[in-house]
Motif scaffolding. Structure first.
Motif, PDB file in Angstrom:
ATOM      1  N   LYS A 195       6.807  10.783   2.278  1.00 25.98           N
ATOM      2  CA  LYS A 195       6.662  11.889   1.323  1.00 25.98           C
ATOM      3  C   LYS A 195       6.426  13.235   1.997  1.00 25.98           C
ATOM      4  CE  LYS A 195       1.713  11.569   0.108  1.00 25.98           C
ATOM      5  NZ  LYS A 195       0.750  11.434  -0.977  1.00 25.98           N
ATOM      6  N   THR A 196       5.819  13.244   3.190  1.00 25.87           N
ATOM      7  CA  THR A 196       5.531  14.528   3.826  1.00 25.87           C
ATOM      8  C   THR A 196       6.733  15.008   4.640  1.00 25.87           C
ATOM      9  OG1 THR A 196       4.610  13.602   5.849  1.00 25.87           O
ATOM     10  CG2 THR A 196       3.097  13.883   4.021  1.00 25.87           C
ATOM     11  N   VAL A 251      -3.619   4.391   1.469  1.00 25.53           N
ATOM     12  CA  VAL A 251      -4.832   4.091   0.723  1.00 25.53           C
ATOM     13  C   VAL A 251      -4.689   4.399  -0.774  1.00 25.53           C
ATOM     14  CG1 VAL A 251      -5.890   6.332   1.230  1.00 25.53           C
ATOM     15  CG2 VAL A 251      -7.332   4.370   0.822  1.00 25.53           C
ATOM     16  N   ASP A 252      -3.923   5.432  -1.102  1.00 23.47           N
ATOM     17  CA  ASP A 252      -3.770   5.774  -2.520  1.00 23.47           C
ATOM     18  C   ASP A 252      -2.450   5.224  -3.071  1.00 23.47           C
ATOM     19  OD1 ASP A 252      -2.547   7.572  -0.763  1.00 23.47           O
ATOM     20  OD2 ASP A 252      -2.395   9.146  -2.266  1.00 23.47           O
ATOM     21  N   GLY A 268      -9.855   8.570   3.092  1.00 23.93           N
ATOM     22  CA  GLY A 268     -10.599   7.413   2.621  1.00 23.93           C
ATOM     23  C   GLY A 268     -10.185   6.186   3.395  1.00 23.93           C
ATOM     24  N   LYS A 301      10.144  14.263   3.441  1.00 24.78           N
ATOM     25  CA  LYS A 301      10.124  15.017   2.182  1.00 24.78           C
ATOM     26  C   LYS A 301      10.811  14.216   1.068  1.00 24.78           C
ATOM     27  CE  LYS A 301       9.773  19.625   1.753  1.00 24.78           C
ATOM     28  NZ  LYS A 301       8.316  19.784   1.719  1.00 24.78           N
ATOM     29  N   THR A 307      -6.490  -0.851  -6.413  1.00 21.84           N
ATOM     30  CA  THR A 307      -7.627   0.066  -6.580  1.00 21.84           C
ATOM     31  C   THR A 307      -8.824  -0.416  -5.761  1.00 21.84           C
ATOM     32  OG1 THR A 307      -6.862   0.484  -8.815  1.00 21.84           O
ATOM     33  CG2 THR A 307      -9.097   1.205  -8.298  1.00 21.84           C
ATOM     34  N   VAL A 308      -9.479   0.519  -5.081  1.00 28.29           N
ATOM     35  CA  VAL A 308     -10.624   0.171  -4.238  1.00 28.29           C
ATOM     36  C   VAL A 308     -11.920   0.440  -5.006  1.00 28.29           C
ATOM     37  CG1 VAL A 308     -11.671   0.490  -1.962  1.00 28.29           C
ATOM     38  CG2 VAL A 308      -9.254   1.050  -2.295  1.00 28.29           C
ATOM     39  N   ARG A 337       0.619   3.971  -4.802  1.00 30.86           N
ATOM     40  CA  ARG A 337       1.015   3.960  -6.202  1.00 30.86           C
ATOM     41  C   ARG A 337       2.065   2.897  -6.462  1.00 30.86           C
ATOM     42  NH1 ARG A 337      -0.271   8.314  -9.289  1.00 30.86           N
ATOM     43  NH2 ARG A 337       1.756   8.670 -10.218  1.00 30.86           N
ATOM     44  N   HIS A 361       9.575  11.992  -1.718  1.00 33.01           N
ATOM     45  CA  HIS A 361       8.400  11.546  -2.463  1.00 33.01           C
ATOM     46  C   HIS A 361       8.813  10.609  -3.592  1.00 33.01           C
ATOM     47  CE1 HIS A 361       4.754  12.509  -5.181  1.00 33.01           C
ATOM     48  NE2 HIS A 361       4.410  11.610  -4.292  1.00 33.01           N
ATOM     49  N   ARG A 409       0.489  -0.264  -7.694  1.00 32.24           N
ATOM     50  CA  ARG A 409      -0.064  -0.105  -9.044  1.00 32.24           C
ATOM     51  C   ARG A 409       1.029  -0.074 -10.098  1.00 32.24           C
ATOM     52  NH1 ARG A 409      -5.077   3.987  -9.019  1.00 32.24           N
ATOM     53  NH2 ARG A 409      -6.166   3.236  -7.186  1.00 32.24           N
ATOM     54  N   TRP A 410       2.122   0.592  -9.781  1.00 36.83           N
ATOM     55  CA  TRP A 410       3.236   0.633 -10.743  1.00 36.83           C
ATOM     56  C   TRP A 410       3.724  -0.779 -11.037  1.00 36.83           C
ATOM     57  CZ3 TRP A 410       5.696   4.882  -7.271  1.00 36.83           C
ATOM     58  CH2 TRP A 410       5.221   6.137  -7.658  1.00 36.83           C
TER      59      TRP A 410
END
Lengths: 59, 392
Positions: free
Chosen positions: B35-36, B155-156, B256, B117, B168-169, B158, B119, B161-162
């Protein structure tokens, strides 16, 4: 509701990782909170390493 | 960027690059989306690794190494400094910027296509099965199809989760971390220093990892339980003001670190989660590079096999879960229990242990002897802890 302090965020995603409702989306240099899904649990406020998030009463 | 691949890897850290490498090497058509704008940057890491860990996957390159480590110093809450030389272990403080970059080049050489880039904003479905991702690639919205999605999105995460995976921590299993890369400081070369105690970093530790002459990563992680009262940044700023008021800060970063069990279910039909996203982190040290590379490798191998056999069902992908179970899950669960036990020690307990160790001559202090001869409560436990630190 959760308020983001402008220009302070480092976009590390720590808040999103503890969010039980998956309502925080962290991009390269943007953070978006889906206030509709947010349950005001404030976990993101507690975990943020640099105090970017604030819990504020809705006006 | 094509419209269709066998496998899409989301995230270009060590886990993602390893998964892409092993999958591509074994015949799959692989694309990696970061993504970056830059693989390996920003660095959100203390950058410490063990030689034995990394060399399971790649040969060390000099350009990756900012500092070789052959001893550690543990500082107790009352300031007692315990120097412990490493016996057979060697550690490194890496230049993650260069290291991560090179890993992605290794993945590319194996045949994976890499995009920055890029995302990922969601999953796409066909007949109720995951069939690809939605991606914003340099401002352009695209749908890319794939048989299998590998979530290496940190760590985050998605992606997991999708797909309904529980990544989730819990707050208590999350370390809030803050680090400065600083110059103009006196730093003990080839040595890592770790401070423990409520004053430095409650529910975690503070580290000084040197990176050359008068330069170091100084950072800390505190448990989410404590971060509610006072942020990681405040703890670190207080330490810097006290110990290094004249330091120049060249990089400040936060992040985190989940210190938890590996997630129970990192696979579903057409999807697999690896690395930090799957909580593949040593829960005592917070070291995640080696486990990320391991789950990337094991995940990538199973992913390639799944493509070959045209079976990307959850039951087939469970082979990856079995492979990581055999490799590190049990160890990480033990380490988690050790973390829990350590977190119950008071500053006085730790000071008591430290003063006993202090009475052992340095030349006789091997990591194991130190704690064997000094234990108050649970000797075996603390030996394990030190072994863990030595191996990182």
């Amino acid at each position: 509701m959760i308020k983001i302090i402008e220009n302070k965020c480092d976009y590390c995603g720590t808040c999103a990782s503890v969010c039980p409702k998956n309502c925080i989306n962290v991009k390269e240099d943007d953070i978006i909170i889906d206030h509709k899904s947010c349950i005001d649990c404030d976990l993101c406020v507690y975990i943020c390493p640099i105090e970017v998030l604030e819990s504020v009463n809705e006006a | 960027m094509k419209h269709k691949y066998d496998i899409i890897v989301v995230g270009g850290g060590p886990a993602g690059s390893m998964a892409a490498k092993y999958a591509a090497e074994n015949g799959a058509d692989v694309c990696l989306l970061e993504k970056t704008r830059d693989i390996g940057y920003p660095v959100r890491c203390g950058e410490a690794v063990g030689h034995a860990g990394i060399t399971q996957f790649v040969e060390m390159k000099d350009t990756w190494i900012a500092e070789k480590i052959n001893s550690c110093t543990l500082v107790s809450p009352d300031g007692t400094k315990l120097d412990v030389p490493f016996a057979n272990e060697t550690g490194y403080i890496l230049n993650r910027r260069i290291f991560d970059y090179d890993l992605s080049r290794i993945a590319s050489k194996a045949g994976a296509q890499i995009f920055t880039k890029a995302h990922v904003t969601g999953l796409i479905y066909r007949n109720n099965r995951i069939s690809g991702v939605k991606v914003n690639h340099i401002g352009e919205e695209k749908n890319i199809e794939a048989k299998l999605i590998i979530g290496a999105d940190g760590v985050d995460s998605r992606v997991g989760r999708w797909a309904g995976l529980k990544t989730t921590v819990k707050l208590r299993d999350m370390e809030a971390c803050m680090q400065y890369s600083v110059s103009n400081i006196d730093v003990k070369r080839n040595n890592m220093t770790m401070f423990v105690g409520q004053n430095y970093a409650p529910g975690g530790y503070l580290w000084i990892f040197p990176k050359g002459e008068d330069f170091a990563n100084i950072g800390l992680g505190i448990s989410g339980t404590y971060s509610k009262q006072k942020s990681a940044k405040k703890y670190l700023d207080e330490f810097m003001d006290r110990e290094y008021p004249n330091a120049s800060i060249h990089t400040s970063m936060c992040g985190g670190c989940p210190v938890a069990y590996p997630i129970k279910k990192p696979v579903a039909d057409n999807i697999m989660i690896i690395g930090d996203a799957a909580h593949h982190i040593n829960p005592v040290t917070g070291g995640g590079i080696t486990p990320a590379m391991k789950s990337g490798m094991l995940g990538g191998l199973v992913a390639a096999e799944a493509i070959k056999k045209n079976n990307v069902s959850e039951s087939f992908l469970n082979k990856y879960v079995k492979d990581i179970d055999r490799d590190f899950t049990k160890r990480h669960k033990t380490l988690y229990k050790i973390k829990e036990a350590i977190s119950k020690l008071s500053d006085d307990d730790i000071n008591g242990i430290a003063s006993k160790i202090d009475s052992i001559p340095v030349e006789k202090r091997t990591l194991q002897k130190v704690f064997m001869s000094s234990m108050i409560k649970k000797p075996s436990l603390v030996i394990d802890v030190l072994r863990v630190f030595a191996g990182i």
